[in-house]
Motif scaffolding. Structure first.
Motif, PDB file in Angstrom:
ATOM      1  N   LEU A 160     -25.698 -10.602 -13.725  1.00 24.65           N
ATOM      2  CA  LEU A 160     -24.444 -10.389 -13.786  1.00 24.65           C
ATOM      3  C   LEU A 160     -24.369 -10.869 -14.910  1.00 24.65           C
ATOM      4  N   PRO A 161     -22.660 -11.356 -16.454  1.00 22.54           N
ATOM      5  CA  PRO A 161     -23.065 -11.717 -17.167  1.00 22.54           C
ATOM      6  C   PRO A 161     -23.469 -13.083 -17.338  1.00 22.54           C
ATOM      7  N   PRO A 162     -23.730 -13.756 -18.299  1.00 26.52           N
ATOM      8  CA  PRO A 162     -23.964 -14.866 -18.300  1.00 26.52           C
ATOM      9  C   PRO A 162     -22.880 -16.052 -17.763  1.00 26.52           C
ATOM     10  N   GLY A 163     -21.885 -16.242 -18.679  1.00 28.61           N
ATOM     11  CA  GLY A 163     -20.814 -16.264 -17.794  1.00 28.61           C
ATOM     12  C   GLY A 163     -20.196 -16.903 -16.846  1.00 28.61           C
ATOM     13  N   TYR A 164     -20.434 -15.482 -15.802  1.00 22.72           N
ATOM     14  CA  TYR A 164     -20.262 -15.484 -14.055  1.00 22.72           C
ATOM     15  C   TYR A 164     -19.556 -16.028 -13.608  1.00 22.72           C
ATOM     16  N   ARG A 165     -18.243 -16.622 -12.535  1.00 21.28           N
ATOM     17  CA  ARG A 165     -18.692 -17.420 -11.749  1.00 21.28           C
ATOM     18  C   ARG A 165     -17.934 -16.822 -10.667  1.00 21.28           C
ATOM     19  N   ARG A 166     -18.325 -17.362  -9.627  1.00 15.63           N
ATOM     20  CA  ARG A 166     -17.951 -16.032  -8.357  1.00 15.63           C
ATOM     21  C   ARG A 166     -16.698 -17.682  -7.392  1.00 15.63           C
TER      22      ARG A 166
END
Length: 215
Positions: A160-166
């Motif tokens: 997942l990208p570092p800034g990914y937010r589920r």
């Protein structure tokens, strides 16, 4: 003269390069969610941000922020986790998905409507309950869930990208808004008109006494 011409040409090329770098490129998200890039400002109803570091996004739970291969797997085998409050196995299943970097949707089961909907989905009311594509997983076993995630093709290490937010967890059954109460001082709604009762002949009317005269 030749030197001057070369110098002028080099200066012109430099100005063109600077102009190209100064030209603004927009990342446009249309009403349908499609993302396009353009050097023109967006039309009404579309959102735009300058392309570049900001255009890479902070994740926000969007599938567009996922690496291509992971996005393809998530589209073929979407993962949904059904959880409840004060549920240690639910926490274990969630932690497995988060630590492994699996994009998933979480549905909470709390109301009677949620429980009834869960029974229709899984045939039971026990939690946690999960789905990987069409595969159903009842209860939580780290080895079993990992085996099915491996079979679906999900990587074992997070990509997942570092800034990914589920996306945040939401109730299994959407809460419907109640109709608004009438304002103070407003007249109550008129009751619906009742159908007229069929006419009945007066008492005493017979073929021999068509006027229905009673003595």
């Amino acid at each position: 003269m030749t030197f001057i011409r070369h110098a002028a040409a080099a200066a012109a090329c430099t100005l063109l390069a600077l102009a190209a770098q100064a030209q603004q490129v927009y990342r446009i998200v249309g009403p349908d969610g499609r993302v396009t890039f353009s050097d023109r400002p967006p039309a009404a109803g579309a959102e735009a941000a300058p392309a570049g570091a900001a255009a890479q996004g902070s994740g926000g739970g969007s599938g567009d922020a996922l690496p291509y291969q992971l996005r393809q797997i998530a589209a073929r085998f979407p993962v949904t986790l059904y959880t409840g409050s004060d549920c240690a196995p639910c926490d274990g299943a969630r932690n497995l998905l988060v630590n492994r970097g699996v994009p998933f949707t979480e549905r909470t089961v709390g109301s009677n409507e949620d429980i009834e909907a869960l029974r229709r989905l899984s045939g039971e009311s026990s939690l946690p309950f999960g789905t990987i594509g069409r595969q159903q997983l009842k209860g939580f076993s780290d080895s079993e869930w990992s085996q099915y995630l491996d079979a679906a093709g999900y990587p074992r290490q997070s990509q997942l990208p570092p800034g990914y937010r589920r996306p945040p967890a939401t109730p299994l059954v959407a809460v419907q808004a109640r109709p608004a109460a009438p304002e103070a001082g407003s007249a109550p709604a008129a009751p619906a008109a009742r159908p007229a009762a069929p006419a009945t002949p007066p008492a005493g009317r017979t073929p021999a006494n068509p006027a229905g005269i009673i003595f």
